[in-house]
Design a protein around this motif. Structure first.
Motif, PDB file in Angstrom:
ATOM      1  N   ILE A 192     -15.565   2.188  78.005  1.00 60.46           N
ATOM      2  CA  ILE A 192     -16.755   0.957  78.446  1.00 60.46           C
ATOM      3  C   ILE A 192     -17.398   0.307  76.957  1.00 60.46           C
ATOM      4  CG2 ILE A 192     -18.785   2.147  77.998  1.00 60.46           C
ATOM      5  CD1 ILE A 192     -19.888   2.206  80.955  1.00 60.46           C
ATOM      6  N   THR A 193     -17.858  -0.794  76.754  1.00 61.90           N
ATOM      7  CA  THR A 193     -18.478  -2.596  76.843  1.00 61.90           C
ATOM      8  C   THR A 193     -20.054  -1.740  76.228  1.00 61.90           C
ATOM      9  OG1 THR A 193     -19.345  -3.961  78.568  1.00 61.90           O
ATOM     10  CG2 THR A 193     -16.727  -4.089  77.413  1.00 61.90           C
ATOM     11  N   GLN A 194     -20.291  -2.125  75.389  1.00 64.32           N
ATOM     12  CA  GLN A 194     -21.525  -1.843  74.940  1.00 64.32           C
ATOM     13  C   GLN A 194     -22.679  -2.936  75.544  1.00 64.32           C
ATOM     14  OE1 GLN A 194     -22.596   0.431  71.940  1.00 64.32           O
ATOM     15  NE2 GLN A 194     -24.422   0.654  73.378  1.00 64.32           N
ATOM     16  N   HIS A 195     -22.169  -3.364  76.287  1.00 63.61           N
ATOM     17  CA  HIS A 195     -22.632  -4.459  76.828  1.00 63.61           C
ATOM     18  C   HIS A 195     -23.343  -3.401  77.775  1.00 63.61           C
ATOM     19  CE1 HIS A 195     -24.181  -7.785  80.143  1.00 63.61           C
ATOM     20  NE2 HIS A 195     -23.264  -7.116  80.500  1.00 63.61           N
TER      21      HIS A 195
ATOM     22  N   ASP B 257     -16.203  14.390  79.474  1.00 65.73           N
ATOM     23  CA  ASP B 257     -15.267  14.442  78.130  1.00 65.73           C
ATOM     24  C   ASP B 257     -15.902  13.169  77.385  1.00 65.73           C
ATOM     25  OD1 ASP B 257     -15.095  16.989  79.320  1.00 65.73           O
ATOM     26  OD2 ASP B 257     -13.459  15.953  80.814  1.00 65.73           O
ATOM     27  N   GLU B 258     -15.040  12.743  77.264  1.00 63.77           N
ATOM     28  CA  GLU B 258     -15.661  11.826  76.292  1.00 63.77           C
ATOM     29  C   GLU B 258     -15.553   9.841  76.593  1.00 63.77           C
ATOM     30  OE1 GLU B 258     -12.354  10.170  72.202  1.00 63.77           O
ATOM     31  OE2 GLU B 258     -11.607  11.723  73.856  1.00 63.77           O
ATOM     32  N   MET B 259     -16.420   9.382  75.544  1.00 63.36           N
ATOM     33  CA  MET B 259     -16.470   8.315  75.667  1.00 63.36           C
ATOM     34  C   MET B 259     -16.229   6.684  74.727  1.00 63.36           C
ATOM     35  SD  MET B 259     -17.767   5.816  78.498  1.00 63.36           S
ATOM     36  CE  MET B 259     -19.332   6.756  79.461  1.00 63.36           C
ATOM     37  N   ILE B 260     -15.609   6.003  74.986  1.00 67.36           N
ATOM     38  CA  ILE B 260     -15.390   5.143  73.575  1.00 67.36           C
ATOM     39  C   ILE B 260     -16.123   3.863  74.483  1.00 67.36           C
ATOM     40  CG2 ILE B 260     -13.065   4.058  73.043  1.00 67.36           C
ATOM     41  CD1 ILE B 260     -12.480   6.819  72.762  1.00 67.36           C
ATOM     42  N   VAL B 261     -16.882   3.565  72.763  1.00 65.84           N
ATOM     43  CA  VAL B 261     -17.453   2.604  73.353  1.00 65.84           C
ATOM     44  C   VAL B 261     -17.203   1.249  72.687  1.00 65.84           C
ATOM     45  CG1 VAL B 261     -19.970   1.172  73.452  1.00 65.84           C
ATOM     46  CG2 VAL B 261     -20.364   3.841  73.764  1.00 65.84           C
ATOM     47  N   VAL B 262     -16.953   0.264  73.054  1.00 66.75           N
ATOM     48  CA  VAL B 262     -16.141  -0.947  72.177  1.00 66.75           C
ATOM     49  C   VAL B 262     -17.339  -2.129  72.847  1.00 66.75           C
ATOM     50  CG1 VAL B 262     -13.907   0.046  72.690  1.00 66.75           C
ATOM     51  CG2 VAL B 262     -14.810  -1.160  74.688  1.00 66.75           C
ATOM     52  N   ASP B 263     -16.974  -2.783  71.825  1.00 70.06           N
ATOM     53  CA  ASP B 263     -17.453  -4.343  71.738  1.00 70.06           C
ATOM     54  C   ASP B 263     -17.304  -5.445  72.923  1.00 70.06           C
ATOM     55  OD1 ASP B 263     -19.179  -3.225  69.778  1.00 70.06           O
ATOM     56  OD2 ASP B 263     -17.720  -4.143  68.061  1.00 70.06           O
ATOM     57  N   SER B 264     -16.226  -5.235  73.472  1.00 68.38           N
ATOM     58  CA  SER B 264     -15.371  -6.396  74.642  1.00 68.38           C
ATOM     59  C   SER B 264     -15.221  -5.622  74.916  1.00 68.38           C
ATOM     60  CB  SER B 264     -14.474  -7.381  73.466  1.00 68.38           C
ATOM     61  OG  SER B 264     -13.529  -6.425  72.875  1.00 68.38           O
ATOM     62  N   MET B 265     -14.244  -6.238  76.731  1.00 72.50           N
ATOM     63  CA  MET B 265     -13.826  -6.476  77.150  1.00 72.50           C
ATOM     64  C   MET B 265     -12.513  -6.020  77.155  1.00 72.50           C
ATOM     65  SD  MET B 265     -15.485  -5.372  80.253  1.00 72.50           S
ATOM     66  CE  MET B 265     -14.555  -5.686  81.575  1.00 72.50           C
ATOM     67  N   ALA B 266     -11.749  -6.908  76.133  1.00 73.57           N
ATOM     68  CA  ALA B 266     -10.381  -6.607  75.649  1.00 73.57           C
ATOM     69  C   ALA B 266     -10.266  -5.748  74.499  1.00 73.57           C
ATOM     70  CB  ALA B 266     -10.319  -8.322  74.964  1.00 73.57           C
ATOM     71  N   GLU B 267     -11.215  -5.385  74.287  1.00 75.11           N
ATOM     72  CA  GLU B 267     -11.284  -3.938  73.546  1.00 75.11           C
ATOM     73  C   GLU B 267     -10.428  -2.610  74.781  1.00 75.11           C
ATOM     74  OE1 GLU B 267     -13.450  -2.938  69.826  1.00 75.11           O
ATOM     75  OE2 GLU B 267     -14.520  -5.183  70.456  1.00 75.11           O
ATOM     76  N   ARG B 268     -11.485  -2.911  74.979  1.00 73.58           N
ATOM     77  CA  ARG B 268     -11.286  -2.304  76.284  1.00 73.58           C
ATOM     78  C   ARG B 268     -10.316  -1.690  77.058  1.00 73.58           C
ATOM     79  NH1 ARG B 268     -15.156  -2.175  82.130  1.00 73.58           N
ATOM     80  NH2 ARG B 268     -15.452  -0.164  82.053  1.00 73.58           N
ATOM     81  N   LYS B 269      -9.675  -2.739  77.235  1.00 76.52           N
ATOM     82  CA  LYS B 269      -8.084  -3.036  78.427  1.00 76.52           C
ATOM     83  C   LYS B 269      -7.604  -2.245  76.901  1.00 76.52           C
ATOM     84  CE  LYS B 269      -8.427  -6.737  79.657  1.00 76.52           C
ATOM     85  NZ  LYS B 269      -8.681  -8.226  79.950  1.00 76.52           N
TER      86      LYS B 269
END
Length: 197
Positions: free
Chosen positions: A64-67, A79-91
């Motif tokens: 999920i994005t930080q936004h 179980d695990e949440m990966i927080v990223v800066d952008s939708m592109a990173e998420r994908k």
């Protein structure tokens, strides 16, 4: 076929069948020992499928994005949440980590995610199956349009036919396990010849 990425709506949709089928898909994935990778939401069909798989002891990873985290829509119990800066990173994370992709009914975000992985599969950037979970005929229009693209010569027939489509989770997962990527070599040669011609 261990890690399955599911793209789906942050809404429930108006027809109860969408929720029912999200539950059914979660059960089938759990019965087949799959892990869920998804957008990390605690809303809509995203939450439904995540909760079903959590209840059955399956690993669930969200990206999920930080936004969106700041909007308090992240699922706090996975179980695990990966927080990223952008939708592109998420994908990118989902594309790299998943063994296959399923698009459930969803909105523009789901369409964006689906078409990106479909392109990557078509170009053989990766050799992973891409499936449309065609609940209630939701994707009939897109399926028809993809056939139209191939008919008009902007996509090879085998690429159009390589998209997995089903309204039955068991059937869909079995087709994903049997997936064979289409050859792109001949396609590239032919489009180069069209330019020369």
């Amino acid at each position: 076929m261990k890690k399955i990425c599911v793209f789906c709506g942050s809404s429930m949709g108006f027809n109860p069948v969408y929720r029912e089928k999200a539950v059914e898909l979660g059960r089938v994935l759990a019965e087949n020992g799959c892990e869920l990778l998804y957008g990390g939401g605690s809303v809509g069909l995203m939450k439904v499928i995540a909760d079903v798989m959590l209840e059955r002891g399956c690993k669930v990873t969200g990206t999920i994005t930080q936004h969106l985290m700041d909007m308090h829509v992240g699922h706090s119990e996975i179980d695990e949440m990966i927080v990223v800066d952008s939708m592109a990173e998420r994908k990118k994370y989902l594309e790299d980590e998943a063994d296959g992709f399923i698009a459930m009914p969803g909105g523009i975000g789901t369409m964006d995610e689906f078409f990106e992985v479909y392109v990557l599969s078509q170009l053989r950037v990766f050799d992973k199956p891409v499936a449309l979970f065609n609940v209630n005929g939701y994707y009939d229009g897109i399926i028809e349009f993809i056939a139209h693209i191939a008919k008009e010569g902007f996509m090879r027939k085998e690429h159009a036919e390589n998209l997995i489509v089903s309204d039955d989770p068991k059937d869909m997962l079995e087709k994903m396990k049997q997936f064979q990527p289409a050859d792109v070599t001949k396609w590239v040669v032919e489009i180069k010849e069209q330019v020369r011609g």
